[in-house]
Write a protein that holds these residues in place. Structure first.
Motif, mmCIF file in Angstrom:
data_model
loop_
_atom_site.group_PDB
_atom_site.id
_atom_site.type_symbol
_atom_site.label_atom_id
_atom_site.label_comp_id
_atom_site.label_asym_id
_atom_site.label_seq_id
_atom_site.Cartn_x
_atom_site.Cartn_y
_atom_site.Cartn_z
ATOM 1 N N ARG A 75 1.002 -1.589 0.211
ATOM 2 C CA ARG A 75 0.382 -0.266 0.286
ATOM 3 C C ARG A 75 0.691 1.540 0.143
ATOM 4 O O ARG A 75 0.920 2.446 0.602
ATOM 5 N N VAL A 76 1.511 0.759 -0.977
ATOM 6 C CA VAL A 76 2.808 2.356 -0.478
ATOM 7 C C VAL A 76 2.767 3.010 -2.560
ATOM 8 O O VAL A 76 3.010 1.884 -3.142
ATOM 9 N N LEU A 77 2.758 4.502 -2.877
ATOM 10 C CA LEU A 77 2.174 5.326 -3.678
ATOM 11 C C LEU A 77 3.449 5.389 -3.981
ATOM 12 O O LEU A 77 4.497 6.267 -3.188
ATOM 13 N N GLU A 78 4.613 6.184 -4.796
ATOM 14 C CA GLU A 78 6.163 6.894 -5.146
ATOM 15 C C GLU A 78 5.443 7.694 -5.842
ATOM 16 O O GLU A 78 4.755 7.687 -7.458
ATOM 17 N N LEU A 79 6.220 8.871 -5.806
ATOM 18 C CA LEU A 79 5.551 10.791 -6.400
ATOM 19 C C LEU A 79 7.694 10.873 -6.406
ATOM 20 O O LEU A 79 8.424 10.270 -5.647
ATOM 21 N N PHE A 80 7.558 11.632 -8.040
ATOM 22 C CA PHE A 80 9.180 11.652 -7.898
ATOM 23 C C PHE A 80 9.105 13.403 -7.948
ATOM 24 O O PHE A 80 7.816 14.026 -7.583
ATOM 25 N N THR A 81 9.920 14.815 -6.812
ATOM 26 C CA THR A 81 10.152 15.277 -6.938
ATOM 27 C C THR A 81 11.144 15.603 -6.962
ATOM 28 O O THR A 81 12.429 15.531 -6.238
ATOM 29 N N ASP A 82 11.558 17.375 -6.601
ATOM 30 C CA ASP A 82 12.136 18.429 -6.668
ATOM 31 C C ASP A 82 13.284 18.341 -4.857
ATOM 32 O O ASP A 82 11.999 18.259 -4.206
ATOM 33 N N ALA A 124 17.451 6.637 -3.281
ATOM 34 C CA ALA A 124 16.799 6.987 -4.386
ATOM 35 C C ALA A 124 17.183 7.060 -5.868
ATOM 36 O O ALA A 124 16.743 7.052 -7.108
ATOM 37 N N ALA A 125 17.835 5.588 -5.636
ATOM 38 C CA ALA A 125 19.062 4.969 -6.967
ATOM 39 C C ALA A 125 18.475 4.897 -8.316
ATOM 40 O O ALA A 125 18.209 4.780 -9.060
ATOM 41 N N ASP A 126 17.799 3.395 -7.447
ATOM 42 C CA ASP A 126 16.501 2.519 -8.775
ATOM 43 C C ASP A 126 15.311 3.751 -9.170
ATOM 44 O O ASP A 126 15.144 3.636 -10.665
ATOM 45 N N ALA A 127 15.133 4.518 -8.561
ATOM 46 C CA ALA A 127 14.099 5.427 -9.193
ATOM 47 C C ALA A 127 14.099 6.463 -9.812
ATOM 48 O O ALA A 127 13.804 7.002 -11.090
ATOM 49 N N GLU A 172 24.103 16.192 -13.383
ATOM 50 C CA GLU A 172 24.045 16.903 -12.586
ATOM 51 C C GLU A 172 23.067 17.227 -11.907
ATOM 52 O O GLU A 172 22.994 17.637 -11.042
ATOM 53 N N GLY A 173 21.403 16.626 -12.160
ATOM 54 C CA GLY A 173 20.922 17.401 -12.086
ATOM 55 C C GLY A 173 19.911 15.614 -10.334
ATOM 56 O O GLY A 173 19.261 16.395 -9.917
ATOM 57 N N ARG A 174 20.901 15.418 -10.802
ATOM 58 C CA ARG A 174 20.536 14.088 -10.079
ATOM 59 C C ARG A 174 20.965 14.461 -8.402
ATOM 60 O O ARG A 174 19.796 13.423 -7.115
ATOM 61 N N VAL A 175 21.598 15.295 -8.256
ATOM 62 C CA VAL A 175 21.612 15.607 -6.749
ATOM 63 C C VAL A 175 20.275 16.310 -5.834
ATOM 64 O O VAL A 175 19.606 16.675 -4.490
ATOM 65 N N ASN A 176 19.183 16.636 -7.251
ATOM 66 C CA ASN A 176 17.993 17.747 -6.786
ATOM 67 C C ASN A 176 16.316 16.533 -6.624
ATOM 68 O O ASN A 176 15.938 16.794 -6.932
ATOM 69 N N PHE A 177 17.407 15.154 -6.822
ATOM 70 C CA PHE A 177 16.128 14.321 -6.448
ATOM 71 C C PHE A 177 15.895 13.820 -5.817
ATOM 72 O O PHE A 177 16.395 13.605 -4.903
ATOM 73 N N ALA A 178 14.477 13.733 -5.569
ATOM 74 C CA ALA A 178 13.934 12.895 -4.396
ATOM 75 C C ALA A 178 12.659 11.711 -4.841
ATOM 76 O O ALA A 178 11.843 12.279 -5.421
ATOM 77 N N LEU A 179 13.090 11.195 -4.303
ATOM 78 C CA LEU A 179 11.273 10.360 -4.221
ATOM 79 C C LEU A 179 10.595 10.180 -2.964
ATOM 80 O O LEU A 179 11.477 9.759 -1.911
ATOM 81 N N ILE A 180 9.742 10.379 -3.112
ATOM 82 C CA ILE A 180 8.759 10.349 -2.438
ATOM 83 C C ILE A 180 8.040 8.858 -2.231
ATOM 84 O O ILE A 180 7.043 8.793 -3.461
ATOM 85 N N ARG A 181 8.224 8.328 -0.643
ATOM 86 C CA ARG A 181 6.801 7.562 -0.740
ATOM 87 C C ARG A 181 6.037 7.257 0.144
ATOM 88 O O ARG A 181 5.987 7.443 1.104
ATOM 89 N N PHE A 182 4.670 7.404 -0.302
ATOM 90 C CA PHE A 182 3.397 7.430 0.017
ATOM 91 C C PHE A 182 2.414 5.908 0.912
ATOM 92 O O PHE A 182 2.211 5.529 -0.157
ATOM 93 N N GLY A 183 2.375 5.599 1.749
ATOM 94 C CA GLY A 183 1.982 4.470 3.048
ATOM 95 C C GLY A 183 0.533 5.207 3.107
ATOM 96 O O GLY A 183 0.953 6.273 3.895
ATOM 97 N N PHE A 184 -0.470 4.404 2.926
ATOM 98 C CA PHE A 184 -1.501 4.844 3.573
ATOM 99 C C PHE A 184 -2.227 3.625 4.665
ATOM 100 O O PHE A 184 -1.926 2.575 3.686
ATOM 101 N N ASP A 185 -2.930 3.691 5.456
ATOM 102 C CA ASP A 185 -3.607 2.840 5.999
ATOM 103 C C ASP A 185 -5.318 3.454 5.778
ATOM 104 O O ASP A 185 -6.021 2.722 6.578
ATOM 105 N N GLU A 186 -5.838 4.081 5.421
ATOM 106 C CA GLU A 186 -7.181 4.518 4.929
ATOM 107 C C GLU A 186 -7.674 5.148 3.882
ATOM 108 O O GLU A 186 -6.914 5.420 3.067
ATOM 109 N N ALA A 187 -8.586 4.349 2.898
ATOM 110 C CA ALA A 187 -8.806 5.024 2.004
ATOM 111 C C ALA A 187 -10.580 5.438 2.141
ATOM 112 O O ALA A 187 -11.218 4.580 2.258
ATOM 113 N N ASP A 188 -10.860 6.456 1.622
ATOM 114 C CA ASP A 188 -12.528 6.599 1.350
ATOM 115 C C ASP A 188 -12.492 6.886 -0.190
ATOM 116 O O ASP A 188 -11.796 7.864 -0.446
ATOM 117 N N LEU A 189 -14.000 6.223 -0.291
ATOM 118 C CA LEU A 189 -14.206 5.929 -1.217
ATOM 119 C C LEU A 189 -15.486 6.966 -1.995
ATOM 120 O O LEU A 189 -16.690 6.434 -1.527
#
Length: 216
Positions: A75-82, A124-127, A172-189
């Motif tokens: 239950r983990v989503l991944e996002l890229f960001t600066d 974040a190397a694999d991402a 050169e931009g790799r130093v500015n790269f971040a991976l966000i891993r969002f794990g959720f324990d509740e869903a509202d549909l």
């Protein structure tokens, strides 16, 4: 359950019998199907959810992000960001976060609540390796996202504006790269329908989900 109306017709709103037939288990299946579609289909509206964090002054901060990956089992989503972005600083201070998805074809809203962790460097190397070249180019921006500018700007150096530079330059931009891993324990549909809306909440206090109907 995706409520496709037929081969090649695509998703459709839940109305009439399709709505009345929805079970709690169906809502859980639908929630995960939406997330898998968003991660796997670049053209899906579910590809671009909103991520909400808590700002330094305690106010909500909301922005559109791009869903890159979904691990159903964890239950983990991944996002890229600066790594220089405000949301990274906010998540380091307060990891509680939420995400909002809306599918206009099915007329379904999905909200997730959980915690998000920004990862950089080796974590974040694999991402980074999986990121496309146009995505990598964004991290060559000369200033952090949200920095004031005297004129409209992409933030990129003039010599690479509108171009995809060499692999060495992109690195050169790799130093500015971040991976966000969002794990959720509740869903509202929420399923919106002219027949009468439906709303369900799914929680994971442990491995087994706990589901209940809610008033929309």
């Amino acid at each position: 359950m995706t409520n496709d109306t037929g081969p090649g017709s695509g998703p459709a709103p839940f109305e009439g019998e399709a709505l009345r037939a929805l079970t709690l288990q169906d809502t859980a299946v639908l929630a995960f199907a939406l997330l898998e579609e968003g991660a796997g289909d670049a053209l899906s509206p579910l590809r671009k959810p909103a991520l909400a964090t808590v700002s330094v002054n305690g106010a909500p901060a909301l922005r559109t992000v791009i869903l890159r990956n979904f691990d159903r089992k964890a239950r983990v989503l991944e996002l890229f960001t600066d790594a220089r972005s405000t949301k990274v600083a906010e998540l380091k201070r307060e990891p509680r976060a939420s995400m909002l998805f809306y599918d206009p074809r099915r007329d379904v809203q999905l909200r997730l609540a959980g915690r998000a962790v920004p990862l950089t460097g080796a974590a974040a190397a694999d991402a980074w390796a999986a990121a496309g070249l146009p995505s990598r180019r964004a991290y060559l921006a000369v200033a952090a996202p949200g920095s004031p500018s005297d004129a409209p700007t992409s933030g990129l150096p003039a010599e690479i504006e509108g171009l995809i530079p060499s692999i060495d330059k992109l690195e050169e931009g790799r130093v500015n790269f971040a991976l966000i891993r969002f794990g959720f324990d509740e869903a509202d549909l929420v399923v919106l329908s002219r027949t009468g809306h439906r709303r369900a909440r799914i929680r994971w206090p442990a491995d087994a989900p706990v589901m209940e109907w809610l008033v929309p």
